[in-house]
Write a protein that holds these residues in place. Structure first.
Motif, PDB file in Angstrom:
ATOM      1  N   VAL A   1      -1.091  10.676 -19.278  1.00  8.74           N
ATOM      2  CA  VAL A   1      -2.165   9.681 -19.278  1.00  8.74           C
ATOM      3  C   VAL A   1      -2.385   9.076 -17.896  1.00  8.74           C
ATOM      4  O   VAL A   1      -3.418   8.445 -17.644  1.00  8.74           O
ATOM      5  N   ALA A   2      -1.418   9.254 -16.999  1.00 12.32           N
ATOM      6  CA  ALA A   2      -1.576   8.827 -15.607  1.00 12.32           C
ATOM      7  C   ALA A   2      -0.832   9.819 -14.735  1.00 12.32           C
ATOM      8  O   ALA A   2       0.346  10.092 -14.971  1.00 12.32           O
ATOM      9  N   ASP A   3      -1.548  10.369 -13.740  1.00 15.48           N
ATOM     10  CA  ASP A   3      -0.992  11.434 -12.913  1.00 15.48           C
ATOM     11  C   ASP A   3      -1.078  11.036 -11.444  1.00 15.48           C
ATOM     12  O   ASP A   3      -2.100  11.236 -10.786  1.00 15.48           O
ATOM     13  N   ALA A   4      -0.002  10.412 -10.948  1.00 17.74           N
ATOM     14  CA  ALA A   4       0.068   9.970  -9.554  1.00 17.74           C
ATOM     15  C   ALA A   4      -1.176   9.165  -9.167  1.00 17.74           C
ATOM     16  O   ALA A   4      -1.785   9.389  -8.126  1.00 17.74           O
ATOM     17  N   LEU A   5      -1.532   8.225 -10.016  1.00 12.15           N
ATOM     18  CA  LEU A   5      -2.754   7.444  -9.848  1.00 12.15           C
ATOM     19  C   LEU A   5      -2.560   6.369  -8.780  1.00 12.15           C
ATOM     20  O   LEU A   5      -1.667   5.535  -8.884  1.00 12.15           O
ATOM     21  N   SER A   6      -3.418   6.402  -7.771  1.00 17.30           N
ATOM     22  CA  SER A   6      -3.325   5.430  -6.680  1.00 17.30           C
ATOM     23  C   SER A   6      -4.714   4.912  -6.328  1.00 17.30           C
ATOM     24  O   SER A   6      -5.645   5.703  -6.156  1.00 17.30           O
ATOM     25  N   TYR A   7      -4.845   3.607  -6.237  1.00 16.77           N
ATOM     26  CA  TYR A   7      -6.046   2.982  -5.683  1.00 16.77           C
ATOM     27  C   TYR A   7      -5.778   1.491  -5.510  1.00 16.77           C
ATOM     28  O   TYR A   7      -4.776   0.966  -5.983  1.00 16.77           O
ATOM     29  N   GLU A   8      -6.703   0.820  -4.820  1.00 18.32           N
ATOM     30  CA  GLU A   8      -6.606  -0.616  -4.607  1.00 18.32           C
ATOM     31  C   GLU A   8      -7.878  -1.294  -5.070  1.00 18.32           C
ATOM     32  O   GLU A   8      -8.939  -0.675  -5.121  1.00 18.32           O
ATOM     33  N   VAL A   9      -7.757  -2.562  -5.408  1.00 11.21           N
ATOM     34  CA  VAL A   9      -8.913  -3.396  -5.729  1.00 11.21           C
ATOM     35  C   VAL A   9      -8.859  -4.606  -4.815  1.00 11.21           C
ATOM     36  O   VAL A   9      -7.854  -5.321  -4.772  1.00 11.21           O
ATOM     37  N   ALA A  10      -9.931  -4.811  -4.062  1.00 14.78           N
ATOM     38  CA  ALA A  10      -9.984  -5.942  -3.146  1.00 14.78           C
ATOM     39  C   ALA A  10     -10.208  -7.239  -3.915  1.00 14.78           C
ATOM     40  O   ALA A  10     -10.753  -7.240  -5.020  1.00 14.78           O
ATOM     41  N   GLN A  11      -9.782  -8.337  -3.331  1.00 18.90           N
ATOM     42  CA  GLN A  11      -9.989  -9.646  -3.939  1.00 18.90           C
ATOM     43  C   GLN A  11     -11.495  -9.878  -4.109  1.00 18.90           C
ATOM     44  O   GLN A  11     -12.272  -9.751  -3.166  1.00 18.90           O
TER      45      GLN A  11
END
Length: 253
Positions: free
Chosen positions: A30-40
Motif C-alpha cells: 500500500v506504500a512503496d518507498a513513498l517520499s514527498y513534502e508538504v510546505a506550510q
C-alpha cells in the motif's frame, strides 16, 4: 517551545515530510518507498486509481498503523512512532471518505468533542471556537440538529467541522466531494478554498478532479503505493503516463 521547522527542497518551510515510507499487508503493497513534502500552508492534491494506496497513506500519516520502513516527520519532529492520539494533538486532522459523526449527538456536540479532545479547549473558549468553525462551514443553522439527520453535503461539512475544531496545522481530506451534486461540490470547494487561505496545510485525495484542480497548488499521482508523478496540476493531468494509468487513456507509442 515549538521546535523549528525544516526547509523543504524548494526553500519553503515543510510541515510534513514522508521519507521512503513503505507498508505491505501480505502480498499487497500500500506504500512503496513513498517520499514527498508538504510546505506550510500548501494545498497538495493526490489522485490515483482505486486501490492505489491513497487512504492507506493517510492512515500512515495519522498513525492508524505504522510503516514497515521509512519515517514520518511533522512540524520539525520525527513522529514515526508517535500514537494517533498524540499526532492529533500535535496538529494533524482528517476527514473520512464515509462521514463518521456521532449520529445521536447534535452538530454542535460533535464539534465540541473535537475541540476539547484534540485541540484541548474548554468551557466558553471551546464553545466560541466551535461556533466560529460552524459558521465557516455553513453549519451554524444546524448546530442543534442531530448529526444522524443531516444530508450528505451537511455530513461532509460536519466532517470538515470536526477536523477544523481540532485546530489542525495539517488537514487531510479523503474524497470529500464524492457523491455530491455539481452545485453542492461548488459550495464545498469554496469552503476548502477559505480553509486554505487561512494558512492550514491541506492534503486532498479526490476523484472529482475539477474540484481538486480549483484548489490545490501541486498534484501527486500514486499507483500501487508508489508516487509516479508530481508537479503543477495542469501539467500532471496532461501527462501521457497519468492519462494511461489514472484515466485509462492509452499513451501514444
Amino acid at each position: 517551545m515549538v521546535p523549528p521547522l525544516f526547509p523543504s527542497e524548494d526553500g519553503m518551510t515543510a510541515i510534513l515530510r514522508l521519507d521512503h515510507l513503505s507498508k505491505s499487508f501480505g502480498a499487497v503493497t500500500v506504500a512503496d518507498a513513498l517520499s514527498y513534502e508538504v510546505a506550510q500552508g500548501e494545498a497538495l492534491g493526490v489522485i490515483g486509481p482505486n486501490g492505489a494506496g491513497k487512504t492507506s497513506m493517510f492512515n500512515l500519516i495519522t498513525g492508524t498503523f505504522g510503516p514497515d520502513n521509512g519515517r514520518v516527520f511533522f512540524d520539525g519532529k520525527d513522529i514515526t512512532n508517535m500514537s494517533a492520539a498524540k499526532r492529533s494533538h500535535a496538529g494533524i486532522a482528517r476527514s473520512f471518505q464515509v462521514p463518521q459523526p456521532f449520529s445521536g449527538m447534535t452538530v454542535f456536540e460533535n464539534a465540541m468533542i473535537a475541540a476539547t479532545q484534540s485541540a484541548g479547549l474548554h468551557g466558553h473558549e471551546a464553545e466560541r471556537f466551535c461556533l466560529e468553525v460552524l459558521e465557516q462551514t455553513e453549519l451554524l443553522p444546524k448546530a442543534n440538529v442531530l448529526a444522524g439527520s443531516l444530508t450528505l453535503l451537511e455530513r461532509k461539512r460536519l466532517e470538515m467541522t470536526r477536523a477544523l475544531c481540532a485546530k489542525p496545522k495539517l488537514l487531510l481530506l479523503d474524497e470529500i466531494a464524492g457523491g455530491l451534486t455539481e452545485a453542492e461540490c461548488k459550495f464545498l470547494v469554496q469552503t476548502i478554498k477559505d480553509i486554505h487561505a487561512s494558512g492550514v496545510a491541506i492534503i486532498w485525495i479526490e476523484h472529482v478532479v475539477h474540484a481538486l484542480m480549483a484548489v490545490v497548488d501541486r498534484l501527486i499521482v500514486i499507483d500501487f503505493g508508489k508516487k509516479i508523478a508530481e508537479g503543477e496540476p495542469q501539467k500532471i493531468m496532461e501527462s501521457p503516463e497519468v492519462k494511461e494509468i489514472y484515466l485509462g487513456i492509452e499513451a501514444d507509442a
